[in-house]
Motif scaffolding. Structure first.
Motif, short mmCIF file in Angstrom:
data_model
loop_
_atom_site.label_atom_id
_atom_site.label_comp_id
_atom_site.label_asym_id
_atom_site.label_seq_id
_atom_site.Cartn_x
_atom_site.Cartn_y
_atom_site.Cartn_z
N ARG A 260 7.81 -8.76 7.62
CA ARG A 260 6.87 -9.77 7.87
C ARG A 260 6.66 -11.11 7.15
N HIS A 261 6.54 -10.47 5.82
CA HIS A 261 5.09 -11.28 5.04
C HIS A 261 5.63 -11.52 4.23
N PRO A 262 7.34 -12.00 3.96
CA PRO A 262 7.82 -12.09 1.87
C PRO A 262 7.08 -12.93 1.47
N GLN A 263 6.05 -13.88 1.71
CA GLN A 263 5.23 -14.67 0.76
C GLN A 263 4.07 -14.27 0.88
N THR A 264 4.01 -13.14 0.78
CA THR A 264 2.95 -12.74 -0.19
C THR A 264 3.31 -11.65 -1.21
N THR A 265 2.07 -11.76 -2.11
CA THR A 265 2.47 -10.80 -3.28
C THR A 265 1.94 -9.43 -2.98
N ILE A 266 2.58 -8.13 -2.58
CA ILE A 266 1.44 -7.04 -1.64
C ILE A 266 1.73 -5.64 -3.19
N LEU B 248 12.00 -7.34 0.14
CA LEU B 248 11.47 -6.75 -0.12
C LEU B 248 10.97 -6.36 -1.72
N SER B 249 11.67 -7.90 -2.71
CA SER B 249 11.09 -8.26 -3.19
C SER B 249 9.42 -8.95 -4.03
N HIS B 250 9.08 -9.16 -3.17
CA HIS B 250 7.65 -9.35 -3.86
C HIS B 250 6.53 -8.37 -2.99
N VAL B 251 7.55 -7.13 -3.18
CA VAL B 251 6.51 -5.81 -2.84
C VAL B 251 6.50 -5.65 -4.63
N TYR B 252 5.03 -4.73 -4.81
CA TYR B 252 5.41 -4.32 -6.25
C TYR B 252 4.69 -2.90 -5.79
N PHE B 253 4.97 -1.82 -7.26
CA PHE B 253 3.53 -0.73 -6.68
C PHE B 253 2.79 -0.15 -7.50
N ASP B 254 1.90 0.09 -7.11
CA ASP B 254 0.96 0.72 -8.71
C ASP B 254 1.40 2.40 -8.67
N ILE B 255 1.43 2.38 -9.56
CA ILE B 255 0.88 4.04 -10.58
C ILE B 255 -0.20 4.41 -10.69
N SER B 256 -1.00 3.59 -10.11
CA SER B 256 -2.36 4.39 -9.83
C SER B 256 -3.09 5.91 -9.58
N TRP B 257 -3.77 5.92 -10.39
CA TRP B 257 -4.51 8.19 -9.15
C TRP B 257 -3.99 8.70 -10.03
N ASP B 258 -5.28 9.52 -10.28
CA ASP B 258 -4.82 11.14 -11.24
C ASP B 258 -3.48 11.52 -10.11
N GLU C 192 9.72 -4.31 -13.65
CA GLU C 192 9.13 -5.30 -13.09
C GLU C 192 8.57 -5.06 -12.17
N ARG C 193 8.10 -4.38 -11.83
CA ARG C 193 8.54 -3.32 -10.47
C ARG C 193 7.23 -2.24 -10.56
N PHE C 194 6.72 -2.25 -11.66
CA PHE C 194 5.63 -0.61 -11.28
C PHE C 194 4.63 -1.48 -12.19
N LEU C 195 3.07 -1.11 -11.70
CA LEU C 195 1.92 -1.69 -12.50
C LEU C 195 1.39 0.16 -12.28
N PHE C 196 0.30 -0.46 -13.86
CA PHE C 196 -0.42 0.87 -14.41
C PHE C 196 -1.29 0.46 -13.74
N GLY C 197 -2.35 1.09 -13.40
CA GLY C 197 -3.82 1.62 -12.90
C GLY C 197 -4.63 2.70 -12.93
N THR C 198 -5.82 2.50 -12.89
CA THR C 198 -6.14 3.65 -12.97
C THR C 198 -7.18 4.75 -11.86
N ASP C 199 -7.30 3.39 -11.04
CA ASP C 199 -8.19 4.15 -9.47
C ASP C 199 -9.13 5.49 -10.31
#
Ligand SMILES: [Zn+2]
Length: 379
Positions: free
Chosen positions: A232-238, A280-290, A315-322
């Motif tokens: 429902r929100h293709p214009q939003t980077t999520i 769902l091309s505007h959607v990314y995934f973070d792989i954060s959290w131990d 292109e679709r995954f971002l590292f983070g620590t959480d």
């Protein structure tokens, strides 16, 4: 510095100052050069909490200079929108600092955004350049939440890059929040995501894909609602935080030969289907959290599968620590180190994108758009 940023592009300027060791070819192309950091930076942190569930944490200047130091080039920075009540009737003299330490409710603590902004505004320009503050202090079940976000942007123009991490479904947490339970189908959430798309705010959304202790063989309870919401929100980077996983909301275990596999594919297949879905091309995934790192490195098979996924769709995954209010740099690097078996299996290109490149693409674009919106809308 500002002129230089305009000429060269925000990402290149920041990288050449603090991340020269990561992309030496870019650094070498610029003259004169600032002195290179003594050691190379490892990653940008796409998911970082400066404060905890009782709004206590690390000084932001100390975070940049000592905890990020020369190991983390850039970082998102946000508090936690939920405050744990210290209910004397519940825990007496024991002051809980975590949601699992008390039966008393959590409530939305909107002052967190003012706290983050005030800390940020005390920093030097070169420290600020390394941070992307995020707005979190709103109740996503409230139709007025969007007014809070707008008010924060109007009060602190030039500060925020996005919204989040905010939470819809989270094991052990959602049920403790005072007031109406948040939902992926609540129009209040649609208003928030519409506004984020209009302004250009990047969104970090936490919503577990499933209920804790769900029955094996069933499709994750919230998967369809989540995909419907995102579509429902293709214009939003999520950015979907933690791949939708939790402490006990674990990756679905598919059985390759059973009937159940048809209805219940392995978790990586669910994620891969989303990555390949053009809606769902505007959607990314973070792989954060131990907790996520633990799943990823839990077996040789999991390590291979996770590395294969990151190599195939870098292109679709971002590292983070959480991380939440880490005390020192050792604590800040712990989650990154847990991923070592996977980092060593990535192509140089995939590794760079997951650790730094995707962060720059997503958050630099958001910075530019939010600043433009502020210029046009904040009097
Ligand atoms: Zn988090």
């Amino acid at each position: 510095m500002l002129e230089r940023i305009k000429r060269q592009g925000l990402a290149v300027a920041i990288m050449s100052v603090v991340c020269a060791a990561v992309i030496p070819s870019v650094a070498l192309a610029r003259k004169p050069q600032p002195p290179a950091p003594a050691t190379s930076c490892l990653f940008h942190d796409a998911h970082f909490h400066l404060t905890n569930y009782v709004q206590k944490g690390t000084d932001m200047g100390k975070y940049v200079d000592e905890i990020m130091g020369d190991k983390v080039c850039r970082s998102t920075v946000f508090g936690i929108p939920l405050q744990q009540t210290w209910s004397y009737g519940n825990s007496g003299d024991f002051a809980p600092t975590y949601y699992l330490q008390s039966d008393a409710p959590l409530y939305y603590y909107s002052f967190t955004d003012a706290w983050i902004a005030s800390q940020y505004l005390k920093l030097k320009p070169e420290q600020r350049q390394r941070l992307d503050p995020m707005i979190t202090g709103f109740n996503p079940a409230d139709m007025y939440a969007v007014d809070h976000i707008r008010r924060v942007l109007e009060t602190y123009p030039g500060v925020f890059t996005g919204i989040g991490e905010f939470t819809i479904h989270k094991e052990f947490v959602s049920a403790k929040i005072a007031g109406e339970i948040a939902s992926l189908t609540n129009p209040a959430l649609d208003r928030i995501l519409d506004f984020a798309g209009e302004v250009g705010l990047a969104v970090i959304l936490h919503s577990d894909i499933d209920m804790p202790f769900a029955k094996a063989g069933a499709e994750p309870v919230f998967l369809k609602q989540m995909k419907d919401l995102l579509r429902r929100h293709p214009q939003t980077t999520i950015i979907w935080a933690h791949l939708g996983l939790g402490r006990v909301v674990h990756p679905v275990q598919g059985q390759a030969t059973s009937d159940a596999a048809e209805r219940n594919p392995a978790y990586r297949e669910l994620v891969e289907a989303m990555v390949n879905d053009p809606t769902l091309s505007h959607v990314y995934f973070d792989i954060s959290w131990d907790e996520v790192a633990k799943y990823a490195v839990s077996s040789p098979e999991s390590i291979e599968n996770t590395a294969a996924m990151l190599n195939k769709y870098p292109e679709r995954f971002l590292f983070g620590t959480d991380n939440v209010a880490p005390a020192d740099q050792t604590a800040q690097l712990r989650v990154y180190d847990m991923w070592a078996p996977i980092w060593s299996r990535l192509t140089p290109e995939a590794s760079l994108k997951v650790r730094t490149g995707n962060y720059e693409r997503v958050f630099d674009a958001a910075r530019v758009r939010v600043r433009a919106w502020e210029k046009a809308n904040v009097k």
